[in-house]
Design a protein around this motif. Structure first.
Motif, PDB file in Angstrom:
ATOM      1  N   GLU A  51     -54.680 -21.725   8.285  1.00  0.00           N
ATOM      2  CA  GLU A  51     -55.435 -20.984   9.302  1.00  0.00           C
ATOM      3  C   GLU A  51     -56.355 -19.984   8.591  1.00  0.00           C
ATOM      4  O   GLU A  51     -55.962 -19.319   7.643  1.00  0.00           O
ATOM      5  CB  GLU A  51     -54.447 -20.231  10.208  1.00  0.00           C
ATOM      6  CG  GLU A  51     -55.119 -19.479  11.329  1.00  0.00           C
ATOM      7  CD  GLU A  51     -54.144 -18.734  12.230  1.00  0.00           C
ATOM      8  OE1 GLU A  51     -52.915 -18.919  12.076  1.00  0.00           O
ATOM      9  OE2 GLU A  51     -54.612 -17.976  13.081  1.00  0.00           O
ATOM     10  N   ASP A  56     -59.914 -22.402  12.510  1.00  0.00           N
ATOM     11  CA  ASP A  56     -59.930 -21.080  13.124  1.00  0.00           C
ATOM     12  C   ASP A  56     -59.375 -21.269  14.539  1.00  0.00           C
ATOM     13  O   ASP A  56     -59.983 -21.990  15.343  1.00  0.00           O
ATOM     14  CB  ASP A  56     -61.393 -20.598  13.145  1.00  0.00           C
ATOM     15  CG  ASP A  56     -61.568 -19.278  13.872  1.00  0.00           C
ATOM     16  OD1 ASP A  56     -60.618 -18.834  14.544  1.00  0.00           O
ATOM     17  OD2 ASP A  56     -62.674 -18.709  13.775  1.00  0.00           O
ATOM     18  N   LEU A  57     -58.229 -20.675  14.811  1.00  0.00           N
ATOM     19  CA  LEU A  57     -57.569 -20.954  16.097  1.00  0.00           C
ATOM     20  C   LEU A  57     -58.309 -20.349  17.295  1.00  0.00           C
ATOM     21  O   LEU A  57     -57.944 -20.623  18.434  1.00  0.00           O
ATOM     22  CB  LEU A  57     -56.106 -20.489  16.070  1.00  0.00           C
ATOM     23  CG  LEU A  57     -55.179 -21.388  15.242  1.00  0.00           C
ATOM     24  CD1 LEU A  57     -53.740 -20.892  15.293  1.00  0.00           C
ATOM     25  CD2 LEU A  57     -55.239 -22.849  15.707  1.00  0.00           C
ATOM     26  N   SER A  58     -59.370 -19.565  17.034  1.00  0.00           N
ATOM     27  CA  SER A  58     -60.182 -19.113  18.164  1.00  0.00           C
ATOM     28  C   SER A  58     -61.233 -20.171  18.518  1.00  0.00           C
ATOM     29  O   SER A  58     -61.864 -20.117  19.563  1.00  0.00           O
ATOM     30  CB  SER A  58     -60.867 -17.780  17.858  1.00  0.00           C
ATOM     31  OG  SER A  58     -61.839 -17.961  16.848  1.00  0.00           O
ATOM     32  N   LYS A  59     -61.394 -21.176  17.614  1.00  0.00           N
ATOM     33  CA  LYS A  59     -62.383 -22.233  17.875  1.00  0.00           C
ATOM     34  C   LYS A  59     -61.755 -23.625  17.968  1.00  0.00           C
ATOM     35  O   LYS A  59     -62.393 -24.554  18.457  1.00  0.00           O
ATOM     36  CB  LYS A  59     -63.427 -22.257  16.753  1.00  0.00           C
ATOM     37  CG  LYS A  59     -64.320 -21.034  16.715  1.00  0.00           C
ATOM     38  CD  LYS A  59     -65.308 -21.150  15.572  1.00  0.00           C
ATOM     39  CE  LYS A  59     -66.088 -19.867  15.404  1.00  0.00           C
ATOM     40  NZ  LYS A  59     -66.571 -19.697  14.046  1.00  0.00           N
ATOM     41  N   THR A  61     -58.291 -26.149  18.929  1.00  0.00           N
ATOM     42  CA  THR A  61     -56.989 -26.240  19.600  1.00  0.00           C
ATOM     43  C   THR A  61     -55.940 -26.687  18.578  1.00  0.00           C
ATOM     44  O   THR A  61     -56.280 -27.253  17.520  1.00  0.00           O
ATOM     45  CB  THR A  61     -57.027 -27.265  20.738  1.00  0.00           C
ATOM     46  OG1 THR A  61     -57.241 -28.571  20.158  1.00  0.00           O
ATOM     47  CG2 THR A  61     -58.134 -26.966  21.740  1.00  0.00           C
TER      48      THR A  61
END
Ligand code: MG
Length: 311
Positions: A51, A56-59, A61
């Motif tokens: 990560e 990027d876990l904001s972009k 799933t």
């Protein structure tokens, strides 16, 4: 010329005195090969995604991350024209993750597993005591395809250098949903003899020197011939994106002129294959620019160890 990652990988290779009969392919290629006696063998690769580095876990799933983790190892199977067999997965979970998140990751893994007939056959789950970054590692096994596994070290002077697909701009989203070229690599090697091959994971300017170093040859590519992706075209420096953006996961391979003519005459796949230059005896990697100048190609692709760390 070599990146910090290449330097330490070469150092590791020099330290390990492998028995060539037991391990016909060791450190430094896309997969290692283990001989099992009487002409049997199995190949193995491992890749870890972090990560903040690979996703990027904001972009993205968690399903996309699970898919990508499988796809990068499947791409290594493609890089040697081998057939995927099965995979094991290890995850380091942030404290906040539970069953729901694991099922999402598993869904993504399974999409790739089903498409490439490469089931998940085991793994390991660990959790941080804090909300540290999520990490996922896939180890994948494959078997020989239509020919002996294609190594990086077989490029011959005057070979034609080819790439599949369009290069550059993977950071604009493609890196999460790319198609590993497993079927195409098997198809190409059923039609012609491929002398050397790898997958483009760190960018053409970093990966082509790896084939050249291992094959003890040079290369001359032509700027005008490079297949520029739509994503690369949308960037400020499309040529820089084509040469240096990592994670294209396309195939980079070399073959004789005769075999390249045969391939281009008979290739019926949807995937575009582009000849981008020629293997030379110079020992250096060069590019003929659009205005006809020959320049040395600088290795500016992704280096996992960065620069200036003294390796
Ligand atoms: Mg690779």
């Amino acid at each position: 010329m070599n990146s910090a990652e290449d330097k330490i990988t070469n150092w590791f290779a020099r330290q390990s005195k492998l028995d060539n009969r037991k391990f016909p392919i060791g450190i430094g290629d896309d997969m290692a090969m283990i001989g099992l006696g009487s002409d049997k063998s199995i190949l193995v690769t491992t890749d870890m995604l972090l990560e903040g580095v690979h996703f990027d876990l904001s972009k993205a799933t968690l399903e996309q991350v699970g898919y990508k983790a499988m796809a990068v190892s499947l791409s290594d199977c493609a890089a040697m024209a081998t057939k995927p067999i099965g995979a094991v997965a290890a995850v380091a979970l942030p404290k906040r993750f539970g069953q729901k998140e694991l099922k999402q990751i598993h869904n993504g893994i399974n999409i790739a597993a089903e498409k490439y007939n490469c089931p998940l056959i085991g793994g390991d789950i660990t959790s941080w005591k804090t909300d540290a970054g999520f990490a996922i590692n896939i180890t994948m096994f494959s078997s020989q395809g239509n020919c002996r596994p294609v190594k990086r070290s077989g490029a011959q002077v005057e070979d034609v250098i080819c790439v599949t697909g369009f290069l550059g701009g993977s950071d604009l989203g493609k890196h999460l949903e790319f198609t590993p070229r497993v079927f195409e690599a098997l198809e190409i090697t059923s039609m012609v003899r491929v002398n050397s091959m790898m997958d483009l994971s760190d960018g053409l300017s970093s990966d082509l020197p790896r084939i050249c170093t291992q094959s003890k040859v040079g290369a001359l590519i032509e700027e005008d011939r490079l297949p520029v992706s739509a994503q690369a075209m949308s960037k400020n420096d499309p040529l820089g994106a084509v040469l240096n953006d990592g994670e294209d996961f396309e195939l980079l391979f070399t073959l004789s002129k005769e075999d390249s003519e045969k391939l281009f005459e008979n290739w019926e796949g949807d995937l575009i294959i582009t000849p981008i230059g020629e293997i030379t005896s110079t020992g250096i990697v060069e590019m003929k620019t659009a205005c006809g100048l020959i320049v040395t190609l600088k290795q500016k692709g992704y280096d996992h160890l960065g620069s200036g760390n003294g390796v």
